[in-house]
Design a protein around this motif. Structure first.
Motif, PDB file in Angstrom:
ATOM      1  N   ASN A 231      45.685  13.682  16.974  1.00  9.72           N
ATOM      2  CA  ASN A 231      45.999  15.022  17.477  1.00  9.72           C
ATOM      3  C   ASN A 231      47.234  15.640  16.831  1.00  9.72           C
ATOM      4  OD1 ASN A 231      44.269  16.405  19.071  1.00  9.72           O
ATOM      5  ND2 ASN A 231      45.266  15.939  21.020  1.00  9.72           N
ATOM      6  N   GLY A 232      48.057  14.834  16.147  1.00 10.12           N
ATOM      7  CA  GLY A 232      49.271  15.377  15.536  1.00 10.12           C
ATOM      8  C   GLY A 232      49.055  16.003  14.174  1.00 10.12           C
ATOM      9  N   ILE A 233      47.819  15.952  13.674  1.00 14.31           N
ATOM     10  CA  ILE A 233      47.551  16.447  12.316  1.00 14.31           C
ATOM     11  C   ILE A 233      47.615  17.968  12.276  1.00 14.31           C
ATOM     12  CG2 ILE A 233      45.781  16.621  10.526  1.00 14.31           C
ATOM     13  CD1 ILE A 233      44.825  13.838  11.411  1.00 14.31           C
ATOM     14  N   ARG A 234      48.245  18.496  11.192  1.00 18.22           N
ATOM     15  CA  ARG A 234      48.320  19.936  10.974  1.00 18.22           C
ATOM     16  C   ARG A 234      48.018  20.238   9.501  1.00 18.22           C
ATOM     17  NH1 ARG A 234      47.997  19.249  15.488  1.00 18.22           N
ATOM     18  NH2 ARG A 234      49.409  19.823  17.189  1.00 18.22           N
ATOM     19  N   ALA A 235      47.704  21.479   9.221  1.00 21.01           N
ATOM     20  CA  ALA A 235      47.447  21.900   7.849  1.00 21.01           C
ATOM     21  C   ALA A 235      48.643  21.571   6.966  1.00 21.01           C
ATOM     22  CB  ALA A 235      47.150  23.397   7.814  1.00 21.01           C
ATOM     23  N   GLY A 236      48.368  21.034   5.782  1.00 18.22           N
ATOM     24  CA  GLY A 236      49.432  20.651   4.865  1.00 18.22           C
ATOM     25  C   GLY A 236      49.809  19.192   4.935  1.00 18.22           C
ATOM     26  N   ASP A 237      49.368  18.494   6.000  1.00 14.64           N
ATOM     27  CA  ASP A 237      49.673  17.068   6.139  1.00 14.64           C
ATOM     28  C   ASP A 237      48.833  16.235   5.180  1.00 14.64           C
ATOM     29  OD1 ASP A 237      51.482  17.558   8.134  1.00 14.64           O
ATOM     30  OD2 ASP A 237      50.140  17.022   9.773  1.00 14.64           O
ATOM     31  N   GLU A 238      49.260  14.996   5.003  1.00 16.54           N
ATOM     32  CA  GLU A 238      48.439  14.000   4.333  1.00 16.54           C
ATOM     33  C   GLU A 238      47.909  13.038   5.390  1.00 16.54           C
ATOM     34  OE1 GLU A 238      50.913  12.236   1.341  1.00 16.54           O
ATOM     35  OE2 GLU A 238      50.174  13.604  -0.196  1.00 16.54           O
ATOM     36  N   VAL A 239      46.648  12.661   5.262  1.00 14.76           N
ATOM     37  CA  VAL A 239      46.026  11.759   6.236  1.00 14.76           C
ATOM     38  C   VAL A 239      45.413  10.564   5.520  1.00 14.76           C
ATOM     39  CG1 VAL A 239      45.539  13.589   7.908  1.00 14.76           C
ATOM     40  CG2 VAL A 239      43.832  13.033   6.156  1.00 14.76           C
ATOM     41  N   VAL A 240      45.197   9.511   6.290  1.00 12.74           N
ATOM     42  CA  VAL A 240      44.493   8.330   5.805  1.00 12.74           C
ATOM     43  C   VAL A 240      43.132   8.305   6.492  1.00 12.74           C
ATOM     44  CG1 VAL A 240      44.553   5.827   5.554  1.00 12.74           C
ATOM     45  CG2 VAL A 240      46.690   7.133   5.548  1.00 12.74           C
TER      46      VAL A 240
END
Length: 235
Positions: free
Chosen positions: A125-134
């Motif tokens: 839920n903490g993901i936002r545009a511009g982030d990097e994710v795995v």
């Protein structure tokens, strides 16, 4: 008396001539030094990923011409306003591939894909545009694994009402651009909804790998927030 005067004048002229020759020599040395080195843009200190570069982040450093590559920036005006795609070390020459003007857009060889809901098991839920994710692959029939070795850039996250997930009063991207970690953290807590869809910037090979793994319906994706997207200073 005249002979002494002439001798003194001759000595003074010789001294001035010597000083002139020495001055020309120093100028020539300086010219050769300038010809053998060139100034490039470097980071003054450690700069984190996602930082919008300002003049106080940067300086110039003279390097031997043999050590300069075509990808190094040589003008401060070229670097100011760009966002870092990777961390920068102190006095590290600024390479063009390490910064970007529009980090949410796909890079060369990439496209932005909206991940089908049925492919996703969970999204942090903490993901936002511009982030990097795995991105991980969870399958009851096999061992769970990391789908992509490299982190993936998030182009956007939206609610079921097709609204971008963010804090309208304190947009995450603005906080990220100004490197305000407290505001970034607050914007993630006070978001305006729950993530319903996520858009990722993927290469064709990555998308085909993801689609092949999930289209059978047994394997699902777990999209995890990557801590370096909002990394606190080491204490």
């Amino acid at each position: 008396m005249n002979r002494r005067r002439q001798t003194a004048i001759s000595l003074a002229a010789a001294l001035l001539s010597g000083l002139l020759v020495y001055g020309v020599y120093l100028l020539q040395l300086k010219q050769i030094h300038l010809q053998e080195t060139e100034e490039v843009v470097v980071a003054k200190q450690f700069v984190e990923t996602g930082t919008k570069l300002r003049p106080e982040h940067l300086t110039k450093l003279a390097l031997p011409r043999s050590a300069i590559s075509p990808g190094m920036m040589t003008e401060l005006s070229e670097a100011v306003g760009m966002e870092t795609s990777v961390p920068l070390g102190s006095n590290e020459p600024l390479l063009r591939w390490k910064v970007d003007k529009y980090r949410l857009l796909p890079h060369e060889g990439q496209s932005t894909f909206q991940i089908p809901r049925e492919y996703v098991k969970s999204i942090s839920n903490g993901i936002r545009a511009g982030d990097e994710v795995v991105v991980y692959l969870s399958d009851a029939g096999t061992t769970s694994r990391r789908l992509f070795e490299d982190p993936i850039r998030v182009a956007g996250v939206k609610t079921a009402a097709n609204l971008e997930i963010d804090n309208p009063k304190n947009p995450n991207l603005l906080s990220m651009a100004s490197d305000d970690k407290e505001a970034m953290y607050a914007s993630r807590r006070d978001a305006n909804g729950t993530i319903d869809t996520i858009n990722l910037n993927l290469s064709e090979e990555q998308w085909l790998s993801l689609d092949s793994a999930c289209k059978g319906g047994t394997a699902k994706l777990i999209v995890a927030f990557r801590a370096s997207s909002i990394k606190e200073d080491e204490r």
